[in-house]
Design an enzyme around this catalytic site. Structure first.
Site, PDB file in Angstrom:
ATOM      1  N   SER A  78       6.086  -1.792  -2.063  1.00 49.17           N
ATOM      2  CA  SER A  78       6.179  -2.700  -3.232  1.00 49.17           C
ATOM      3  C   SER A  78       5.225  -2.242  -4.337  1.00 49.17           C
ATOM      4  CB  SER A  78       5.889  -4.145  -2.819  1.00 49.17           C
ATOM      5  OG  SER A  78       4.785  -4.279  -1.965  1.00 49.17           O
ATOM      6  N   GLY A  80       0.839  -1.193   0.000  1.00 47.27           N
ATOM      7  CA  GLY A  80       0.000   0.000   0.000  1.00 47.27           C
ATOM      8  C   GLY A  80       0.873   1.241   0.000  1.00 47.27           C
ATOM      9  N   LEU A  81       0.254   2.395  -0.135  1.00 50.93           N
ATOM     10  CA  LEU A  81       0.985   3.658  -0.183  1.00 50.93           C
ATOM     11  C   LEU A  81       1.683   3.954   1.136  1.00 50.93           C
ATOM     12  CD1 LEU A  81      -1.744   5.824  -1.964  1.00 50.93           C
ATOM     13  CD2 LEU A  81       0.411   5.062  -2.984  1.00 50.93           C
ATOM     14  N   SER A  82       2.671   4.817   1.071  1.00 47.55           N
ATOM     15  CA  SER A  82       3.303   5.310   2.289  1.00 47.55           C
ATOM     16  C   SER A  82       2.245   6.022   3.128  1.00 47.55           C
ATOM     17  CB  SER A  82       4.428   6.293   1.932  1.00 47.55           C
ATOM     18  OG  SER A  82       4.987   6.851   3.095  1.00 47.55           O
ATOM     19  N   SER A  98      -0.257   4.476   4.571  1.00 43.08           N
ATOM     20  CA  SER A  98      -1.543   3.763   4.515  1.00 43.08           C
ATOM     21  C   SER A  98      -1.837   2.995   5.794  1.00 43.08           C
ATOM     22  CB  SER A  98      -1.548   2.796   3.319  1.00 43.08           C
ATOM     23  OG  SER A  98      -0.526   1.817   3.463  1.00 43.08           O
ATOM     24  N   GLY A  99      -0.815   2.760   6.615  1.00 43.61           N
ATOM     25  CA  GLY A  99      -1.016   2.033   7.869  1.00 43.61           C
ATOM     26  C   GLY A  99      -0.440   0.632   7.866  1.00 43.61           C
ATOM     27  N   LYS A 100       0.364   0.295   6.843  1.00 44.98           N
ATOM     28  CA  LYS A 100       0.919  -1.050   6.725  1.00 44.98           C
ATOM     29  C   LYS A 100       1.724  -1.447   7.964  1.00 44.98           C
ATOM     30  CE  LYS A 100       3.361  -0.202   3.122  1.00 44.98           C
ATOM     31  NZ  LYS A 100       3.049   1.238   3.137  1.00 44.98           N
ATOM     32  N   SER A 101       2.662  -0.602   8.352  1.00 47.18           N
ATOM     33  CA  SER A 101       3.557  -0.948   9.464  1.00 47.18           C
ATOM     34  C   SER A 101       2.798  -1.077  10.775  1.00 47.18           C
ATOM     35  CB  SER A 101       4.666   0.105   9.600  1.00 47.18           C
ATOM     36  OG  SER A 101       5.510   0.097   8.466  1.00 47.18           O
TER      37      SER A 101
END
EC number: 2.7.1.25
Length: 360
Positions: free
Chosen positions: A268, A194-196, A198-201
């Site tokens: 990615s 997902g975008l920077s 976006s809450g991935k981490s």
């Protein structure tokens, strides 16, 4: 006569044409060959004179001519087609570009349309070939884009790379199944993209904590963290992004082989590299999770102040602003984050993983 790929010897016992047996066959004539021995001959094999054996290797140097408007990126997976075979392939090293006017060697990180370069290529499995200067038919190839199926390049093979013959896979007594059984779990690679901002981490961190409380053996690979060590030499150009994901995918594969549940949190941005990561893993191990947050919301959050700099033109190649993000088309899990707490989204992933593992 030799079957080139296997190196097995045999001879032709009969040549069968549509009108019956014959003693010879000319170029282009459709015939069935019956060998004197029970030899396995499959797609990509060649029948050759024992005195004129071709090379059999999965690595070689070649001159590559690029046709496509999208540049050739080392590390990206393409299809390579020869006279007799079709196989996944990657340009591992672009040694230099050739100036077509002066023939001077020039440094390059990628090839643009109509540019010529000398590069090392690695194929997914060994192929049969000759050097182009010895045999134009078996020494040439084309490069095909895996998404569009368009021909994007063509090449001439120079020679096989000797190191390919010196490196062999070492058989091990303890395998993935044994390591997984010891941990009482099935390995998986949970790939959050997902975008920077976006809450991935945040979701990945909450997910690992949740799996840990369930007694699962995990490891979290985070985009920022790996750039402090493993990928500290890489920047954010398209070429570096491809290499960044290639390295991470190889590490994730090793960790899955250790029986772990691997959580990967990376922008990615390119579908090709996410597809490459998927193909590295075992059947059903790769789970693509699209952390879907609108660009405006990511920019509003801007937890690291990067969007402000990117919109001001102070950061080049910033995904979503000056560099593209290719959203997943068919992810295993699509998380829409607006109005959702990270802990709830992490629980959703855990439930999906548990149900998937129960099915198997």
């Amino acid at each position: 006569m030799i079957v080139a790929k296997s190196g097995l010897r045999s001879s032709v016992r009969a040549i069968i044409a549509p009108d019956g047996n014959q003693i010879s066959a000319a170029e282009g004539e459709p015939v069935t060959l019956v060998l004197a021995d029970e030899v396995d001959v499959s797609r990509g094999d060649m029948l050759v004179d024992p005195a004129s054996r071709p090379f059999v290797s999965d690595q070689f140097q070649a001159h590559l001519i690029w046709f496509d408007a999208n540049p050739m990126l080392p590390g990206r997976s393409y299809l390579l087609r020869t006279e007799t075979d079709s196989v996944s392939a990657t340009v591992t090293v672009l040694k230099h570009q050739l100036n077509v006017d002066s023939f001077v060697r020039e440094p390059a990180k990628l090839l643009q349309m109509n540019e010529v370069g000398v590069c090392n290529i690695m194929t997914q499995r060994p192929i049969v070939f000759d050097a182009y200067k010895e045999n134009r038919s078996t020494g040439n190839f084309i490069i095909v884009d895996r998404v569009s199926s368009a021909t994007v390049g063509a090449g001439m093979i120079d020679f096989p790379l000797r190191r390919a013959d010196n490196v062999h896979w070492q058989a091990l007594d303890v395998d993935k199944a044994a390591r997984s059984a010891l941990k009482n779990q099935k390995p998986a690679v949970l790939w959050l993209t997902g975008l920077s901002g976006s809450g991935k981490s945040t979701i990945a961190n909450a997910l690992e904590a949740l799996l840990h409380t369930c007694g699962k053996h995990t490891y979290l690979l985070d985009g920022d963290n790996v750039r402090h060590g493993l990928n500290r030499d890489l920047g954010f150009t398209a070429v570096d992004r491809v290499e960044n994901i290639r390295r991470v995918a190889e590490v994730a594969k090793l960790m899955a082989d250790a029986g772990l549940i691997v959580i990967c949190s990376f922008i990615s941005p390119f579908r090709d590299e996410r597809r490459m990561a998927r193909e590295l893993m075992g059947e059903g191990e790769f789970i693509e999770i699209f952390v879907d947050t609108p660009l405006d919301e990511c920019a509003r959050r801007d937890p690291k102040g990067l969007y402000k700099k990117a919109f001001a033109g102070n950061i080049a190649n910033f995904t979503g602003v000056s560099s593209p993000y290719e959203a997943p088309e068919n992810p295993e899990l699509h998380l829409k984050t607006m109005g959702q707490e990270p802990a709830r989204l992490a629980l959703q992933i855990e439930e999906f993983l548990r149900s998937r593992m129960e099915e198997k």
